[in-house]
Design a protein around this motif. Sequence first.
Motif, PDB file in Angstrom:
ATOM      1  N   SER A  62       0.810  -1.230   0.000  1.00 31.04           N
ATOM      2  CA  SER A  62       0.000   0.000   0.000  1.00 31.04           C
ATOM      3  C   SER A  62       0.841   1.276   0.000  1.00 31.04           C
ATOM      4  O   SER A  62       0.321   2.352  -0.304  1.00 31.04           O
ATOM      5  CB  SER A  62      -0.946   0.008   1.200  1.00 31.04           C
ATOM      6  N   VAL A  63       2.127   1.168   0.344  1.00 33.50           N
ATOM      7  CA  VAL A  63       2.958   2.375   0.422  1.00 33.50           C
ATOM      8  C   VAL A  63       4.125   2.356  -0.562  1.00 33.50           C
ATOM      9  O   VAL A  63       4.876   3.337  -0.652  1.00 33.50           O
ATOM     10  CB  VAL A  63       3.489   2.605   1.853  1.00 33.50           C
ATOM     11  N   LYS A  64       4.295   1.278  -1.281  1.00 27.66           N
ATOM     12  CA  LYS A  64       5.400   1.185  -2.237  1.00 27.66           C
ATOM     13  C   LYS A  64       5.338   2.325  -3.249  1.00 27.66           C
ATOM     14  O   LYS A  64       4.278   2.632  -3.786  1.00 27.66           O
ATOM     15  CB  LYS A  64       5.362  -0.163  -2.964  1.00 27.66           C
ATOM     16  N   GLY A  65       6.497   2.927  -3.471  1.00 30.57           N
ATOM     17  CA  GLY A  65       6.568   4.029  -4.421  1.00 30.57           C
ATOM     18  C   GLY A  65       6.214   5.378  -3.827  1.00 30.57           C
ATOM     19  O   GLY A  65       6.430   6.412  -4.462  1.00 30.57           O
ATOM     20  N   ARG A  66       5.679   5.393  -2.614  1.00 23.39           N
ATOM     21  CA  ARG A  66       5.310   6.656  -1.964  1.00 23.39           C
ATOM     22  C   ARG A  66       6.130   6.917  -0.701  1.00 23.39           C
ATOM     23  O   ARG A  66       6.439   8.070  -0.393  1.00 23.39           O
ATOM     24  CB  ARG A  66       3.815   6.658  -1.599  1.00 23.39           C
ATOM     25  N   PHE A  67       6.446   5.862   0.043  1.00 20.08           N
ATOM     26  CA  PHE A  67       7.189   5.985   1.299  1.00 20.08           C
ATOM     27  C   PHE A  67       8.618   5.482   1.103  1.00 20.08           C
ATOM     28  O   PHE A  67       8.849   4.542   0.343  1.00 20.08           O
ATOM     29  CB  PHE A  67       6.529   5.158   2.398  1.00 20.08           C
ATOM     30  N   THR A  68       9.543   6.099   1.822  1.00 23.76           N
ATOM     31  CA  THR A  68      10.932   5.674   1.797  1.00 23.76           C
ATOM     32  C   THR A  68      11.465   5.605   3.221  1.00 23.76           C
ATOM     33  O   THR A  68      11.393   6.600   3.959  1.00 23.76           O
ATOM     34  CB  THR A  68      11.803   6.635   0.979  1.00 23.76           C
ATOM     35  N   ILE A  69      11.978   4.447   3.592  1.00 17.91           N
ATOM     36  CA  ILE A  69      12.586   4.274   4.912  1.00 17.91           C
ATOM     37  C   ILE A  69      14.092   4.412   4.782  1.00 17.91           C
ATOM     38  O   ILE A  69      14.685   3.998   3.780  1.00 17.91           O
ATOM     39  CB  ILE A  69      12.201   2.906   5.526  1.00 17.91           C
ATOM     40  N   SER A  70      14.704   5.010   5.793  1.00 18.89           N
ATOM     41  CA  SER A  70      16.157   5.137   5.817  1.00 18.89           C
ATOM     42  C   SER A  70      16.606   5.154   7.273  1.00 18.89           C
ATOM     43  O   SER A  70      15.783   5.290   8.181  1.00 18.89           O
ATOM     44  CB  SER A  70      16.614   6.413   5.094  1.00 18.89           C
ATOM     45  N   ARG A  71      17.905   5.024   7.487  1.00 19.59           N
ATOM     46  CA  ARG A  71      18.425   5.026   8.848  1.00 19.59           C
ATOM     47  C   ARG A  71      19.806   5.652   8.881  1.00 19.59           C
ATOM     48  O   ARG A  71      20.542   5.607   7.891  1.00 19.59           O
ATOM     49  CB  ARG A  71      18.447   3.611   9.435  1.00 19.59           C
ATOM     50  N   ASP A  72      20.133   6.177  10.042  1.00 18.91           N
ATOM     51  CA  ASP A  72      21.459   6.710  10.308  1.00 18.91           C
ATOM     52  C   ASP A  72      21.989   5.926  11.498  1.00 18.91           C
ATOM     53  O   ASP A  72      21.597   6.170  12.645  1.00 18.91           O
ATOM     54  CB  ASP A  72      21.378   8.202  10.609  1.00 18.91           C
ATOM     55  N   ASN A  73      22.857   4.975  11.252  1.00 15.73           N
ATOM     56  CA  ASN A  73      23.352   4.103  12.322  1.00 15.73           C
ATOM     57  C   ASN A  73      24.175   4.876  13.355  1.00 15.73           C
ATOM     58  O   ASN A  73      24.175   4.523  14.532  1.00 15.73           O
ATOM     59  CB  ASN A  73      24.172   2.958  11.735  1.00 15.73           C
TER      60      ASN A  73
END
Length: 115
Positions: A62-73
Amino acid sequence: QVWLAESGGGLVQAGGSLRLSCAASGSIFSINDMSWYRQAPGKQRELVSVITRDGNTNYADSVKGRFTISRDNAKNTVYLQMNSLKPEDTAVYYCKVLVRAVNYWGRGTQVTVSS
């Protein structure tokens, strides 16, 4: 013990964007998976996205192409960039982190998308 502080929720019009952040603190050696879940009123909590320590990601259809997850370790922080928001994205968003085989949850941040 691990504490999670979420921020970035709010009210936005359909088509708008929000960026959620979740910072972990406490007894952290290293964080494995970091995830975002959401729970809409009257519905079960569902997985939105997950990112591994190595940066591999997965998204709900439902969120593919609209949401982006990222992280700063280095900052023990996970982000969720949400674009093209829809009213059906309205929910409380929770972050979850896996530390030494234990899952820790944030308290949630409300995202409301108006039509």
